[in-house]
Scaffold this active site. Structure first.
Site, PDB file in Angstrom:
ATOM      1  N   ASN A  55      -7.416   2.969  -6.755  1.00  0.00           N
ATOM      2  CA  ASN A  55      -6.495   2.009  -6.165  1.00  0.00           C
ATOM      3  C   ASN A  55      -6.017   0.973  -7.183  1.00  0.00           C
ATOM      4  O   ASN A  55      -6.729   0.647  -8.134  1.00  0.00           O
ATOM      5  CB  ASN A  55      -7.155   1.311  -4.987  1.00  0.00           C
ATOM      6  CG  ASN A  55      -7.523   2.291  -3.885  1.00  0.00           C
ATOM      7  OD1 ASN A  55      -6.958   3.375  -3.806  1.00  0.00           O
ATOM      8  ND2 ASN A  55      -8.470   1.918  -3.051  1.00  0.00           N
ATOM      9  N   ILE A  56      -4.836   0.424  -6.917  1.00  0.00           N
ATOM     10  CA  ILE A  56      -4.241  -0.576  -7.813  1.00  0.00           C
ATOM     11  C   ILE A  56      -4.074  -1.915  -7.117  1.00  0.00           C
ATOM     12  O   ILE A  56      -3.449  -2.829  -7.649  1.00  0.00           O
ATOM     13  CB  ILE A  56      -2.871  -0.095  -8.336  1.00  0.00           C
ATOM     14  CG1 ILE A  56      -1.908   0.152  -7.171  1.00  0.00           C
ATOM     15  CG2 ILE A  56      -3.027   1.155  -9.196  1.00  0.00           C
ATOM     16  CD1 ILE A  56      -0.473   0.444  -7.590  1.00  0.00           C
ATOM     17  N   ASP A  57      -4.653  -2.055  -5.913  1.00  0.00           N
ATOM     18  CA  ASP A  57      -4.397  -3.245  -5.104  1.00  0.00           C
ATOM     19  C   ASP A  57      -5.274  -4.446  -5.459  1.00  0.00           C
ATOM     20  O   ASP A  57      -5.091  -5.522  -4.898  1.00  0.00           O
ATOM     21  CB  ASP A  57      -4.544  -2.914  -3.616  1.00  0.00           C
ATOM     22  CG  ASP A  57      -5.884  -2.254  -3.282  1.00  0.00           C
ATOM     23  OD1 ASP A  57      -6.900  -2.601  -3.924  1.00  0.00           O
ATOM     24  OD2 ASP A  57      -5.909  -1.395  -2.378  1.00  0.00           O
ATOM     25  N   ILE A 107      -9.743   3.439   1.632  1.00  0.00           N
ATOM     26  CA  ILE A 107     -10.546   2.239   1.862  1.00  0.00           C
ATOM     27  C   ILE A 107      -9.672   1.004   2.062  1.00  0.00           C
ATOM     28  O   ILE A 107     -10.178  -0.053   2.447  1.00  0.00           O
ATOM     29  CB  ILE A 107     -11.564   1.978   0.730  1.00  0.00           C
ATOM     30  CG1 ILE A 107     -10.895   1.458  -0.556  1.00  0.00           C
ATOM     31  CG2 ILE A 107     -12.403   3.204   0.448  1.00  0.00           C
ATOM     32  CD1 ILE A 107     -11.883   0.890  -1.558  1.00  0.00           C
ATOM     33  N   THR A 161     -10.807   9.214  -0.209  1.00  0.00           N
ATOM     34  CA  THR A 161     -10.031   9.970  -1.192  1.00  0.00           C
ATOM     35  C   THR A 161     -10.031  11.446  -0.828  1.00  0.00           C
ATOM     36  O   THR A 161     -11.022  11.974  -0.314  1.00  0.00           O
ATOM     37  CB  THR A 161     -10.577   9.778  -2.615  1.00  0.00           C
ATOM     38  OG1 THR A 161      -9.880  10.656  -3.513  1.00  0.00           O
ATOM     39  CG2 THR A 161     -12.070  10.055  -2.695  1.00  0.00           C
ATOM     40  N   HIS A 201      -6.640   4.287 -12.265  1.00  0.00           N
ATOM     41  CA  HIS A 201      -5.179   4.360 -12.266  1.00  0.00           C
ATOM     42  C   HIS A 201      -4.546   3.022 -12.595  1.00  0.00           C
ATOM     43  O   HIS A 201      -3.383   2.770 -12.276  1.00  0.00           O
ATOM     44  CB  HIS A 201      -4.672   4.890 -10.927  1.00  0.00           C
ATOM     45  CG  HIS A 201      -5.045   6.322 -10.687  1.00  0.00           C
ATOM     46  ND1 HIS A 201      -4.842   6.961  -9.485  1.00  0.00           N
ATOM     47  CD2 HIS A 201      -5.618   7.236 -11.504  1.00  0.00           C
ATOM     48  CE1 HIS A 201      -5.273   8.213  -9.577  1.00  0.00           C
ATOM     49  NE2 HIS A 201      -5.751   8.393 -10.781  1.00  0.00           N
ATOM     50  N   CYS A 220     -13.389   4.735   6.731  1.00  0.00           N
ATOM     51  CA  CYS A 220     -14.312   4.196   5.728  1.00  0.00           C
ATOM     52  C   CYS A 220     -15.062   2.971   6.263  1.00  0.00           C
ATOM     53  O   CYS A 220     -16.263   2.820   6.027  1.00  0.00           O
ATOM     54  CB  CYS A 220     -13.548   3.837   4.454  1.00  0.00           C
ATOM     55  SG  CYS A 220     -12.826   5.263   3.632  1.00  0.00           S
ATOM     56  N   PRO A 262       0.270   0.418   3.538  1.00  0.00           N
ATOM     57  CA  PRO A 262       0.716   1.730   4.037  1.00  0.00           C
ATOM     58  C   PRO A 262       0.339   2.858   3.097  1.00  0.00           C
ATOM     59  O   PRO A 262       0.180   2.653   1.894  1.00  0.00           O
ATOM     60  CB  PRO A 262       2.244   1.576   4.114  1.00  0.00           C
ATOM     61  CG  PRO A 262       2.560   0.535   3.080  1.00  0.00           C
ATOM     62  CD  PRO A 262       1.401  -0.418   3.094  1.00  0.00           C
ATOM     63  N   ASP A 263       0.176   4.048   3.677  1.00  0.00           N
ATOM     64  CA  ASP A 263      -0.097   5.193   2.816  1.00  0.00           C
ATOM     65  C   ASP A 263       1.218   5.755   2.274  1.00  0.00           C
ATOM     66  O   ASP A 263       2.294   5.275   2.595  1.00  0.00           O
ATOM     67  CB  ASP A 263      -0.929   6.263   3.529  1.00  0.00           C
ATOM     68  CG  ASP A 263      -0.166   6.962   4.648  1.00  0.00           C
ATOM     69  OD1 ASP A 263       1.077   6.920   4.651  1.00  0.00           O
ATOM     70  OD2 ASP A 263      -0.823   7.567   5.504  1.00  0.00           O
ATOM     71  N   PHE A 264       1.114   6.769   1.427  1.00  0.00           N
ATOM     72  CA  PHE A 264       2.317   7.309   0.806  1.00  0.00           C
ATOM     73  C   PHE A 264       3.026   8.334   1.673  1.00  0.00           C
ATOM     74  O   PHE A 264       4.231   8.305   1.800  1.00  0.00           O
ATOM     75  CB  PHE A 264       1.964   7.973  -0.542  1.00  0.00           C
ATOM     76  CG  PHE A 264       2.123   7.055  -1.711  1.00  0.00           C
ATOM     77  CD1 PHE A 264       3.350   6.870  -2.309  1.00  0.00           C
ATOM     78  CD2 PHE A 264       1.042   6.348  -2.199  1.00  0.00           C
ATOM     79  CE1 PHE A 264       3.513   6.013  -3.377  1.00  0.00           C
ATOM     80  CE2 PHE A 264       1.186   5.486  -3.266  1.00  0.00           C
ATOM     81  CZ  PHE A 264       2.416   5.312  -3.858  1.00  0.00           C
ATOM     82  N   ARG A 265       2.270   9.257   2.273  1.00  0.00           N
ATOM     83  CA  ARG A 265       2.904  10.471   2.771  1.00  0.00           C
ATOM     84  C   ARG A 265       2.926  10.645   4.279  1.00  0.00           C
ATOM     85  O   ARG A 265       3.400  11.654   4.763  1.00  0.00           O
ATOM     86  CB  ARG A 265       2.221  11.683   2.113  1.00  0.00           C
ATOM     87  CG  ARG A 265       2.404  11.694   0.600  1.00  0.00           C
ATOM     88  CD  ARG A 265       1.683  12.868  -0.056  1.00  0.00           C
ATOM     89  NE  ARG A 265       1.904  12.847  -1.491  1.00  0.00           N
ATOM     90  CZ  ARG A 265       1.173  12.153  -2.347  1.00  0.00           C
ATOM     91  NH1 ARG A 265       0.171  11.424  -1.907  1.00  0.00           N
ATOM     92  NH2 ARG A 265       1.430  12.188  -3.640  1.00  0.00           N
TER      93      ARG A 265
END
Length: 382
Positions: free
Chosen positions: A167-169, A86, A261, A186, A322, A93-96
């Site tokens: 999310n942590i944003d 989302i 997710t 998280h 999303c 940016p995404d992680f992977r």
């Protein structure tokens, strides 16, 4: 998890144990473990004996079917479960992802392995890489997405029970969801604490921001230990509120909306199985997720969402971004123009606020420069 607004996967055994220094947390851990065992038995017996059958709530297993259900007025306790997807349209940016993912660009931090940047033991010895990364991705540099504001609309219309986010944003908060609306599974950048168990002094977002952007390693004013944002690292425990709230919220849920997710991170992913058997579940995602294989479904693990079989009766998968999915649902509900106007107004407000802050910072810097240049002349006149 798949992007920088959401932390990497955690093992369930690490997550279910609460903070070690609080006695009440120990009891919460035992209760959570007991609930998991009971869920296992319930799902096993209901699956094998055919118990707990549920009526079909949706007229059709489509986005339109979900919209009709919401419009009927029977839907009053919506829970949203959201992950990294989302926030990607906000520019995080995404992680992977190859080449563009966060993990692909961490070589400059000289980590022993990419995940070390979110490892609590590594952080305590080498905090510099994490805070350098935090400066790049710090909350306040990104604006909430259409998806975030869609959830705000659900709140304003009185039908959002809670948002459970990986999310942590903090973009849910920026969009207008408040503390009681949110379960930040998280953790979050919103608050920070001293890492010393003997201290645990709390610091706010502005204090941490000042430290990070001045390139200072944040240390406690009281005991000089490191101060870490309240995000859940590998080796740490999920917030106790996650476990206590889910036991109250999910049995009352009458529509579960899952967005952005992969439903692979436990124990977050297992929440989809905590709603009643009659509760419809809508997935808005770039690919189908949460489908358990037959054996795991029988044992009550993996969410067990069923989009395609002959027995499917409540699960809907809308494959899109999303933002596009939320716009499509808003359109079917007759809310699209309202949602687009909300996004436009809020983004303009944020831009104006940022402009004022930058102007204020420039004025302060100019005043300081002027003061320092005038001081010697005054001294000379004296």
């Amino acid at each position: 998890m798949s992007d920088a607004s959401e932390l990497p996967e955690r093992k369930e055994e690490e997550a279910v144990s609460p903070e070690p220094e609080e006695q009440s947390d120990d009891s919460s851990e035992e209760e959570a473990a007991g609930d998991t065992e009971m869920d296992f038995l319930r799902n096993l017996f209901s699956s094998t004996l055919g118990l707990g059958s549920a009526d079909k709530v949706l007229d059709e297993l489509t986005l339109n079917g979900v919209a009709q259900y919401i419009r009927s007025g029977k839907c009053k306790n919506i829970i949203c479960m959201v992950g990294a997807g989302i926030s990607t349209s906000a520019g995080i940016p995404d992680f992977r992802s190859p080449e563009t993912g966060l993990y692909a660009n961490l070589q400059k931090y000289n980590l022993p392995y990419p995940e070390a940047i979110f490892q609590i033991d590594y952080f305590k010895k080498h905090p510099e890489p994490f805070f350098a990364l935090a400066k790049e991705l710090y909350p306040g540099q990104f604006k909430p997405t259409i998806c975030h504001y869609f959830m705000k609309m659900l709140k304003d219309k009185g039908i959002l029970k809670r948002c459970y986010t990986q999310n942590i944003d903090t973009l849910e908060r920026v969009a207008g969801l408040e503390g009681d609306d949110l379960i930040e599974a998280h953790g979050t950048f919103y608050t920070s604490h001293c890492v010393s168990f003997c201290c645990r002094k709390e610091y706010n977002l502005d204090w941490m921001k000042e430290k990070i952007f001045s390139d200072d390693i944040p240390r406690c004013d009281k005991c000089s230990s490191l101060v870490k944002p309240d995000i859940v690292f590998f080796g740490e425990n999920l917030p106790v509120r996650f476990f206590t709230s889910m036991k109250m919220d999910f049995p009352r849920c009458d529509l579960l909306i899952i967005m952005g997710t992969s439903l692979q991170v436990q124990p977050f992913a297992s929440l989809v199985s905590r709603v009643s058997k009659s509760c419809p579940r809508l997935l808005i995602n770039m690919e189908k997720a949460g489908q358990a294989d037959p054996l795991l479904g029988l044992l009550g693990f993996g969410g067990g969402m069923d989009f395609d079989s002959d027995k499917a009766y409540r699960d809907v998968a809308h494959i899109s971004s999303c933002d596009d999915g939320c716009l499509a649902l808003a359109d079917l509900l007759g809310w699209k123009a309202e949602l687009e106007e909300l996004v436009k107004q809020e983004h303009a407000r944020i831009d104006s606020q940022v402009k004022k802050e930058k102007s204020s910072e420039k004025s302060e810097a100019a005043a300081k420069a002027s003061s320092s240049s005038v001081a010697p002349e005054l001294k000379k006149e004296e």
